[in-house]
Design an enzyme around this catalytic site. Structure first.
Site, PDB file in Angstrom:
ATOM      1  N   ASP A  14      18.411 -30.138 -67.323  1.00  0.00           N
ATOM      2  CA  ASP A  14      19.162 -30.621 -68.173  1.00  0.00           C
ATOM      3  C   ASP A  14      17.760 -31.511 -68.841  1.00  0.00           C
ATOM      4  O   ASP A  14      16.711 -30.686 -69.279  1.00  0.00           O
ATOM      5  CB  ASP A  14      20.610 -32.294 -67.433  1.00  0.00           C
ATOM      6  CG  ASP A  14      19.353 -33.286 -67.377  1.00  0.00           C
ATOM      7  OD1 ASP A  14      17.642 -32.841 -66.947  1.00  0.00           O
ATOM      8  OD2 ASP A  14      19.868 -34.411 -67.233  1.00  0.00           O
ATOM      9  N   HIS A  15      18.053 -32.037 -70.188  1.00  0.00           N
ATOM     10  CA  HIS A  15      17.111 -32.478 -71.023  1.00  0.00           C
ATOM     11  C   HIS A  15      15.710 -33.176 -70.498  1.00  0.00           C
ATOM     12  O   HIS A  15      14.580 -32.925 -70.854  1.00  0.00           O
ATOM     13  CB  HIS A  15      17.571 -33.380 -72.130  1.00  0.00           C
ATOM     14  CG  HIS A  15      18.271 -33.744 -71.522  1.00  0.00           C
ATOM     15  ND1 HIS A  15      19.720 -34.032 -71.175  1.00  0.00           N
ATOM     16  CD2 HIS A  15      18.325 -35.713 -72.173  1.00  0.00           C
ATOM     17  CE1 HIS A  15      20.194 -35.501 -71.256  1.00  0.00           C
ATOM     18  NE2 HIS A  15      19.474 -36.266 -71.306  1.00  0.00           N
ATOM     19  N   CYS A  71      16.550 -32.628 -62.362  1.00  0.00           N
ATOM     20  CA  CYS A  71      17.724 -33.422 -64.291  1.00  0.00           C
ATOM     21  C   CYS A  71      16.551 -35.339 -63.928  1.00  0.00           C
ATOM     22  O   CYS A  71      15.337 -35.006 -63.604  1.00  0.00           O
ATOM     23  CB  CYS A  71      19.301 -34.034 -63.847  1.00  0.00           C
ATOM     24  SG  CYS A  71      19.198 -34.895 -61.825  1.00  0.00           S
ATOM     25  N   THR A  73      16.489 -38.045 -61.943  1.00  0.00           N
ATOM     26  CA  THR A  73      15.930 -38.343 -60.780  1.00  0.00           C
ATOM     27  C   THR A  73      16.665 -37.611 -59.616  1.00  0.00           C
ATOM     28  O   THR A  73      16.448 -37.356 -58.406  1.00  0.00           O
ATOM     29  CB  THR A  73      17.520 -39.330 -60.553  1.00  0.00           C
ATOM     30  OG1 THR A  73      18.773 -38.761 -60.468  1.00  0.00           O
ATOM     31  CG2 THR A  73      17.475 -40.661 -61.356  1.00  0.00           C
ATOM     32  N   GLY A  74      17.703 -36.313 -60.202  1.00  0.00           N
ATOM     33  CA  GLY A  74      17.295 -34.956 -58.750  1.00  0.00           C
ATOM     34  C   GLY A  74      19.184 -35.495 -58.632  1.00  0.00           C
ATOM     35  O   GLY A  74      19.565 -34.661 -57.745  1.00  0.00           O
ATOM     36  N   GLY A  76      22.106 -36.616 -59.924  1.00  0.00           N
ATOM     37  CA  GLY A  76      22.826 -35.711 -60.528  1.00  0.00           C
ATOM     38  C   GLY A  76      22.827 -34.340 -59.802  1.00  0.00           C
ATOM     39  O   GLY A  76      24.520 -33.646 -59.844  1.00  0.00           O
ATOM     40  N   HIS A 104      15.390 -27.402 -40.877  1.00  0.00           N
ATOM     41  CA  HIS A 104      16.430 -28.227 -40.320  1.00  0.00           C
ATOM     42  C   HIS A 104      18.596 -27.671 -40.593  1.00  0.00           C
ATOM     43  O   HIS A 104      18.867 -27.671 -39.720  1.00  0.00           O
ATOM     44  CB  HIS A 104      16.301 -29.538 -40.170  1.00  0.00           C
ATOM     45  CG  HIS A 104      15.359 -29.783 -38.493  1.00  0.00           C
ATOM     46  ND1 HIS A 104      15.253 -30.863 -38.397  1.00  0.00           N
ATOM     47  CD2 HIS A 104      14.327 -29.427 -38.297  1.00  0.00           C
ATOM     48  CE1 HIS A 104      14.423 -31.379 -37.406  1.00  0.00           C
ATOM     49  NE2 HIS A 104      13.744 -30.234 -37.258  1.00  0.00           N
ATOM     50  N   ASN A 105      18.076 -28.113 -41.807  1.00  0.00           N
ATOM     51  CA  ASN A 105      19.284 -27.818 -43.003  1.00  0.00           C
ATOM     52  C   ASN A 105      19.572 -26.262 -43.171  1.00  0.00           C
ATOM     53  O   ASN A 105      20.421 -26.354 -44.400  1.00  0.00           O
ATOM     54  CB  ASN A 105      19.634 -28.624 -43.768  1.00  0.00           C
ATOM     55  CG  ASN A 105      18.666 -30.044 -43.016  1.00  0.00           C
ATOM     56  OD1 ASN A 105      18.086 -30.814 -43.650  1.00  0.00           O
ATOM     57  ND2 ASN A 105      19.514 -30.825 -41.851  1.00  0.00           N
ATOM     58  N   HIS A 144      20.156 -26.245 -34.907  1.00  0.00           N
ATOM     59  CA  HIS A 144      19.911 -26.517 -36.021  1.00  0.00           C
ATOM     60  C   HIS A 144      21.287 -25.029 -36.486  1.00  0.00           C
ATOM     61  O   HIS A 144      22.236 -26.010 -37.174  1.00  0.00           O
ATOM     62  CB  HIS A 144      19.259 -25.643 -37.313  1.00  0.00           C
ATOM     63  CG  HIS A 144      17.680 -26.541 -36.253  1.00  0.00           C
ATOM     64  ND1 HIS A 144      18.086 -28.463 -36.047  1.00  0.00           N
ATOM     65  CD2 HIS A 144      16.919 -26.938 -35.964  1.00  0.00           C
ATOM     66  CE1 HIS A 144      16.672 -28.777 -36.307  1.00  0.00           C
ATOM     67  NE2 HIS A 144      16.458 -28.190 -35.517  1.00  0.00           N
ATOM     68  N   ARG A 147      24.508 -27.158 -35.420  1.00  0.00           N
ATOM     69  CA  ARG A 147      25.013 -28.088 -37.130  1.00  0.00           C
ATOM     70  C   ARG A 147      25.122 -27.550 -37.808  1.00  0.00           C
ATOM     71  O   ARG A 147      26.525 -27.869 -38.322  1.00  0.00           O
ATOM     72  CB  ARG A 147      23.853 -29.192 -36.776  1.00  0.00           C
ATOM     73  CG  ARG A 147      23.325 -30.652 -35.944  1.00  0.00           C
ATOM     74  CD  ARG A 147      22.678 -30.284 -35.861  1.00  0.00           C
ATOM     75  NE  ARG A 147      22.291 -31.651 -34.188  1.00  0.00           N
ATOM     76  CZ  ARG A 147      20.619 -31.408 -33.379  1.00  0.00           C
ATOM     77  NH1 ARG A 147      19.640 -31.047 -34.604  1.00  0.00           N
ATOM     78  NH2 ARG A 147      20.924 -32.003 -33.275  1.00  0.00           N
TER      79      ARG A 147
HETATM   80  C1  RB5 Z   1      19.895 -38.019 -68.369  1.00  0.00           C
HETATM   81  O1  RB5 Z   1      19.565 -38.862 -68.197  1.00  0.00           O
HETATM   82  C2  RB5 Z   1      19.945 -38.833 -66.728  1.00  0.00           C
HETATM   83  O2  RB5 Z   1      21.122 -39.557 -66.179  1.00  0.00           O
HETATM   84  C3  RB5 Z   1      20.346 -37.346 -65.819  1.00  0.00           C
HETATM   85  O3  RB5 Z   1      18.586 -36.231 -66.343  1.00  0.00           O
HETATM   86  C4  RB5 Z   1      20.047 -37.294 -64.386  1.00  0.00           C
HETATM   87  O4  RB5 Z   1      19.163 -38.452 -63.789  1.00  0.00           O
HETATM   88  C5  RB5 Z   1      21.129 -37.258 -63.769  1.00  0.00           C
HETATM   89  O5  RB5 Z   1      21.377 -37.455 -62.653  1.00  0.00           O
END
Ligand code: RB5
Length: 164
Positions: A14-15, A71, A73-74, A76, A104-105, A144, A147
Site C-alpha cells: 500500500d502507500h 504495509c 505493520t505487515g 493487514g 516449518h510452515n 511438518h 501439520r
Molecule cells: C496505513 O496507514 C496502515 O494502516 C497500513 O499500511 C497497514 O499497516 C495496515 O495493516
C-alpha cells in the site's frame, strides 16, 4: 550465484509500504528473481486489501511461486492474504520467523511492516525468506508435512469457493 531467473516473485504494497517495496523489488532483481509488481505505484493513499489480494491470487493461481507484501505493520497484508485458499502468509519483521516460516510452515507469502523494519533488516528478512527451503522435503521433516495436511483440511472445511 543461484539461477533464480525462472522463479517468479509477486510483490505489492500500500502507500505506507511503497518506498520499501521499490527497494525490495530492486533487491529481488539483483538476486536474479523474475518479479511481478502489482502496485501500488505511489505514496498516494490506497487500501492494503486491494494489493494483498492481487499478490495472493498471483501465488494461489501459480503465476508466482512466492509473494512479498508491505504495509505499515505487515499485519493487514497478512490478514488479507491468508483469506485466499492456498496462501500461507507469514508476518516477518525479523529473520528468525522468515527462516522458520519457510522451514516449518512452507510459507509462500512474506509480509513486513515498513514502519517496523529498517531497509537493511527488510532486505535480510527477504533474503532469508526467498532462499530457505521447506524442511518437509527432508526425511526428518515429515511432521511438518503432516501439520500442513491438517491445515489444508481446515481450509477445505471452512474456505468456500465463490462462483463468478
Ligand atoms: C496505513 O496507514 C496502515 O494502516 C497500513 O499500511 C497497514 O499497516 C495496515 O495493516
Amino acid at each position: 550465484m543461484n539461477d533464480n531467473s525462472r522463479v517468479k516473485v509477486a510483490i505489492g504494497s500500500d502507500h505506507a509500504g511503497f518506498q520499501l517495496k521499490q527497494e525490495l523489488k530492486r533487491e529481488l532483481i539483483e538476486l536474479g528473481y523474475d518479479v511481478v509488481d502489482v502496485g501500488t505505484d505511489s505514496e498516494e493513499t490506497c487500501d492494503y486489501p486491494d494489493y494483498a489480494l492481487k499478490v495472493a491470487l498471483c501465488v494461489s493461481e501459480g503465476e508466482a511461486s512466492r509473494g512479498v507484501l508491505i504495509c505499515g505493520t505487515g499485519a493487514g497484508m497478512s490478514i488479507v492474504a491468508n483469506k485466499v485458499k492456498g496462501i500461507r502468509a507469514a508476518l516477518c519483521n525479523e529473520e528468525y520467523t522468515a527462516r522458520y516460516s519457510r522451514l516449518h510452515n512452507d510459507a509462500n507469502v512474506v509480509t513486513m511492516g515498513s514502519r517496523v523494519v529498517s531497509l537493511e533488516k527488510a532486505k535480510s528478512i527477504l533474503r532469508d525468506f526467498v532462499e530457505t527451503s521447506f524442511e518437509g522435503e527432508r526425511k526428518d521433516g515429515l511432521r511438518h508435512v503432516r501439520r500442513l495436511e491438517k491445515l489444508a483440511r481446515i481450509e477445505e472445511m471452512y474456505c468456500r469457493e465463490v462462483e463468478g
